[in-house]
Motif scaffolding. Structure first.
Motif, PDB file in Angstrom:
ATOM      1  N   GLN A 200       0.809  -1.219   0.000  1.00  0.00           N
ATOM      2  CA  GLN A 200       0.000   0.000   0.000  1.00  0.00           C
ATOM      3  C   GLN A 200       0.840   1.266   0.000  1.00  0.00           C
ATOM      4  O   GLN A 200       0.306   2.367  -0.118  1.00  0.00           O
ATOM      5  N   ASP A 201       2.176   1.118   0.160  1.00  0.00           N
ATOM      6  CA  ASP A 201       3.090   2.264   0.146  1.00  0.00           C
ATOM      7  C   ASP A 201       2.763   3.255   1.261  1.00  0.00           C
ATOM      8  O   ASP A 201       2.736   4.471   1.055  1.00  0.00           O
ATOM      9  N   THR A 202       2.471   2.729   2.467  1.00  0.00           N
ATOM     10  CA  THR A 202       2.240   3.581   3.637  1.00  0.00           C
ATOM     11  C   THR A 202       3.259   3.233   4.710  1.00  0.00           C
ATOM     12  O   THR A 202       3.778   2.111   4.760  1.00  0.00           O
ATOM     13  N   ILE A 203       3.534   4.200   5.582  1.00  0.00           N
ATOM     14  CA  ILE A 203       4.506   4.008   6.640  1.00  0.00           C
ATOM     15  C   ILE A 203       4.033   4.754   7.876  1.00  0.00           C
ATOM     16  O   ILE A 203       3.461   5.847   7.777  1.00  0.00           O
ATOM     17  N   SER A 204       4.220   4.154   9.058  1.00  0.00           N
ATOM     18  CA  SER A 204       3.820   4.765  10.324  1.00  0.00           C
ATOM     19  C   SER A 204       5.000   4.780  11.283  1.00  0.00           C
ATOM     20  O   SER A 204       5.715   3.782  11.412  1.00  0.00           O
ATOM     21  N   LEU A 205       5.192   5.931  11.939  1.00  0.00           N
ATOM     22  CA  LEU A 205       6.263   6.113  12.901  1.00  0.00           C
ATOM     23  C   LEU A 205       5.646   6.254  14.289  1.00  0.00           C
ATOM     24  O   LEU A 205       4.655   6.983  14.460  1.00  0.00           O
ATOM     25  N   HIS A 206       6.227   5.583  15.270  1.00  0.00           N
ATOM     26  CA  HIS A 206       5.676   5.579  16.624  1.00  0.00           C
ATOM     27  C   HIS A 206       6.788   5.827  17.649  1.00  0.00           C
ATOM     28  O   HIS A 206       7.950   5.531  17.405  1.00  0.00           O
ATOM     29  N   GLY A 207       6.372   6.364  18.792  1.00  0.00           N
ATOM     30  CA  GLY A 207       7.306   6.605  19.891  1.00  0.00           C
ATOM     31  C   GLY A 207       7.801   8.031  19.885  1.00  0.00           C
ATOM     32  O   GLY A 207       7.027   8.979  19.698  1.00  0.00           O
TER      33      GLY A 207
END
Length: 294
Positions: A261-268
């Motif tokens: 899906q070409d999505t990225i999530s950053l956490h913290g």
């Protein structure tokens, strides 16, 4: 061989020669078989031609300077500078291969590489400096020798479809299909992980890539090492840093991505920096980027 009594359904082993036979004590411990009841067979290369092994059942061809086989253990060792193994359109090179069929274990000692012999520009290549360990279903069981796990050690470089992964250890686990073949399900890279693609570079302490099976797609012809599987999900942990093609940098504790899906999530502890903009959301932030929608 006179002390090895053949079973009733086997023919007697006979050796004939016309130049005499000399038997001497075997004093070198390195030449003695692993057990007193085992038989060791060694084939040596000529000066102008290597020792060659052709296994039509496994579809394998190997070349080396020395082939050692121990009958009771069903273990083969192939030595060379380097020795080469061609199987499933993949050419593997190493100074020492070994495989114990009954135990379902094998490996390559020291540095080596695995490359596709197909002419596709996006084919997969794999390099390592300290050896490879792999496990498989013992030959003759229901799994028909299906591959279970491959672990590469030391300065590992994996190149696949324009992307490059560098790490210290790469572990790939496989699942078995209905036909008994193996396809990768999960790849885990640890130690100084660096993943580079056309649009970004990622650093992390550990990165996991899960695979989806796409054996029916046209990409399977370009990727014989992974048997038609494609990378699906990405999870990176520990001191994660991403460098984007536009010069931006992102830092976080955990990064998860959907490759399809070409999505990225950053956490913290999310921190994003550009030449004229800095965004710091603290230690409990979450940011999702969708490249397809912009």
């Amino acid at each position: 061989l006179a002390f090895v009594q053949p079973s009733l359904d086997q023919e007697t082993v006979k050796i004939t020669c016309d130049g005499g036979l000399l038997m001497v004590p075997l004093d070198d411990p390195s030449l003695i078989p692993s057990t007193p009841t085992d038989t060791r067979i060694e084939l040596f290369a000529f000066d102008d031609a290597p020792a060659q092994i052709i296994d039509t059942v496994q579809g394998m061809t190997a070349y080396g300077s020395l082939l050692r086989y121990e009958l009771a253990q069903d273990r083969s060792d192939l030595f060379g500078t380097p020795a080469t193994l061609l199987m499933n359109d993949m050419l593997t090179s190493s100074n020492h291969f070994w495989i114990a069929s009954q135990d379902g274990q094998g490996g390559a000692e020291g540095e080596g590489s695995m490359v596709s012999v197909t002419a596709q520009p996006s084919s997969t290549t794999l390099q390592w400096s300290e050896g490879v360990d792999f496990s498989f279903d013992p030959i003759g069981s229901d799994g028909q020798g299906a591959l279970n796990e491959v672990i590469c050690h030391g300065n590992v470089v994996l190149t696949d479809q324009g992307s490059v992964i560098n790490c210290e250890t790469l572990t790939v686990t496989f699942t078995k299909g209905p036909d008994g073949s193996s396809s990768p399900s999960l790849a885990v890279a640890t130690g100084n992980v660096k993943a580079t693609s056309e649009t970004q570079t990622l650093w992390a302490n550990e990165a996991e890539v899960s695979f989806s099976n796409s054996a029916d797609s046209s990409s399977s012809e370009d990727d014989p090492m992974f048997g038609g599987s494609q990378a699906d999900k990405l999870l990176a942990r520990g001191d994660v840093q991403v460098l984007l093609e536009d010069g931006g940098r992102a830092f976080c504790n955990t990064l998860s991505g959907d490759i399809a899906q070409d999505t990225i999530s950053l956490h913290g502890d999310v921190f994003i920096a550009y030449e004229r903009m800095v965004m710091n959301r603290g230690d409990e932030a979450s940011l999702t980027l969708d490249r397809a929608s912009g």
